[in-house]
Design an enzyme around this catalytic site. Structure first.
Site, PDB file in Angstrom:
ATOM      1  N   GLY A  49       0.810  -1.212   0.000  1.00 45.40           N
ATOM      2  CA  GLY A  49       0.000   0.000   0.000  1.00 45.40           C
ATOM      3  C   GLY A  49       0.841   1.258   0.000  1.00 45.40           C
ATOM      4  N   SER A  84      -3.276   1.451  14.176  1.00 43.25           N
ATOM      5  CA  SER A  84      -3.972   2.722  14.366  1.00 43.25           C
ATOM      6  C   SER A  84      -4.331   2.900  15.831  1.00 43.25           C
ATOM      7  CB  SER A  84      -5.258   2.756  13.529  1.00 43.25           C
ATOM      8  OG  SER A  84      -6.062   3.878  13.865  1.00 43.25           O
ATOM      9  N   TYR A  87     -13.234  -1.040  11.291  1.00 40.91           N
ATOM     10  CA  TYR A  87     -11.836  -0.604  11.179  1.00 40.91           C
ATOM     11  C   TYR A  87     -11.137  -0.722  12.528  1.00 40.91           C
ATOM     12  CZ  TYR A  87      -7.798   2.350  10.241  1.00 40.91           C
ATOM     13  OH  TYR A  87      -6.518   2.833  10.113  1.00 40.91           O
ATOM     14  N   ALA A 139     -11.895  -2.590  15.027  1.00 41.84           N
ATOM     15  CA  ALA A 139     -11.764  -4.002  15.389  1.00 41.84           C
ATOM     16  C   ALA A 139     -10.591  -4.653  14.664  1.00 41.84           C
ATOM     17  CB  ALA A 139     -13.059  -4.739  15.078  1.00 41.84           C
ATOM     18  N   ILE A 141      -3.886  11.365  10.374  1.00 43.30           N
ATOM     19  CA  ILE A 141      -2.860  11.650   9.374  1.00 43.30           C
ATOM     20  C   ILE A 141      -3.539  12.408   8.242  1.00 43.30           C
ATOM     21  CG2 ILE A 141      -1.028  10.770   7.907  1.00 43.30           C
ATOM     22  CD1 ILE A 141      -1.168   8.148   9.356  1.00 43.30           C
TER      23      ILE A 141
END
Length: 271
Positions: free
Chosen positions: A16, A154, A167, A169, A199
């Site tokens: 990514g 995160s 997200y 989880a 971010i």
């Protein structure tokens, strides 16, 4: 001041990495001398631009289009890494979400939303390690130095805030998996994680008007203890620590890089 060439001769793969934080990490690795495999799923033009910038920094770089949520995609990336004979650095940065910020709205997410988010954010890092483990172990055999794996998690996985319940989880699961794999893969492989807060990337910008984004960024800066809104380079500077010899005795760590968001001033947004 020029970056030190302390990663000269090392081989890195960043999933990514066409844009955003992944791009920043790839560029910083290139600046420090590592050869870099850049990865994207769809953003070929962005990926090619990242490769070009890595090459401008003097590094060998190439782009591999692959979907890390699939066995085939991870195998394709591992095959590309195998051409270098070993893999010293793996950064599991690829991640997705479906924005559903009202966590009380349980109808905002479907079963398919959950499964796809898990496929990319949790299964993806596991599959990447599964497919590249032999290359990472080979790097340790050749150099005597533990290979470095970094999972990009995160603050959502620590506090439960974030773009959606799914997200948050997945990032909590990724943090736990970091601990499990750090224990299981030592001493040949070190596994750590960074947990960014906000971010400033297209993650938010693509979802908002410029005015909405500017208002949100100002709100984040006002509400976190350090009074800053982080950009990709701010997080990448901390992330790269885990990929150098400066962290050679560090494994199983989860580092919050969130300008103090976790201290209780967090807004309703997180990467």
């Amino acid at each position: 001041m020029p970056a030190p060439k302390d990663l000269e001769g090392r081989h890195a793969l960043v999933t990514g990495s066409a844009a955003g934080l992944g791009r920043s990490i790839a560029l910083k690795l290139a600046e420090r001398g590592a050869s870099v495999i850049v990865n994207c799923t769809k953003s070929m033009a962005d990926g090619e631009a990242t490769v070009a910038d890595c090459q401008k920094a003097g590094a060998q770089a190439r782009l591999v289009q692959a979907d890390v949520s699939t066995d085939e995609g991870c195998a394709k990336l591992a095959e590309a890494a195998a051409q270098g004979g070993r893999l010293d650095i793996l950064v599991n940065n690829a991640g997705i979400t479906k924005h559903a910020r009202d966590h009380s709205d349980l109808d905002a997410l479907t079963r398919e939303d959950f499964l796809h988010t898990y496929a990319v954010n949790v299964a993806g890092p596991f599959l990447m390690l599964q497919k590249t483990k032999a290359l990472l172990v080979e790097a340790h055999r050749q150099t005597g130095r533990a290979s470095a794996v970094l999972n990009v998690s995160s603050i959502a996985g620590v506090t439960g805030i974030g773009s959606s319940v799914a997200y948050a989880a997945t990032k909590g699961a990724l943090n736990t998996m970091t601990l499990s794999l750090a224990r299981a893969l030592a001493p040949a492989i070190r596994v750590n994680a960074v947990c960014p807060g906000f971010i400033g990337t297209r993650w938010f910008k693509d979802e908002m008007s410029p005015e909405q984004y500017a208002k949100m960024e100002a709100g984040v800066a006002a509400s976190v203890p350090l009074h800053v809104a982080s950009g990709p380079d701010d997080i990448a500077d901390s992330a790269v620590f885990f990929l150098t010899d400066a962290s050679r005795h560090v494994t199983g760590e989860t580092l919050l890089v969130d300008a103090g968001m976790h201290l209780g001033y967090a807004p309703l947004v997180a990467r």
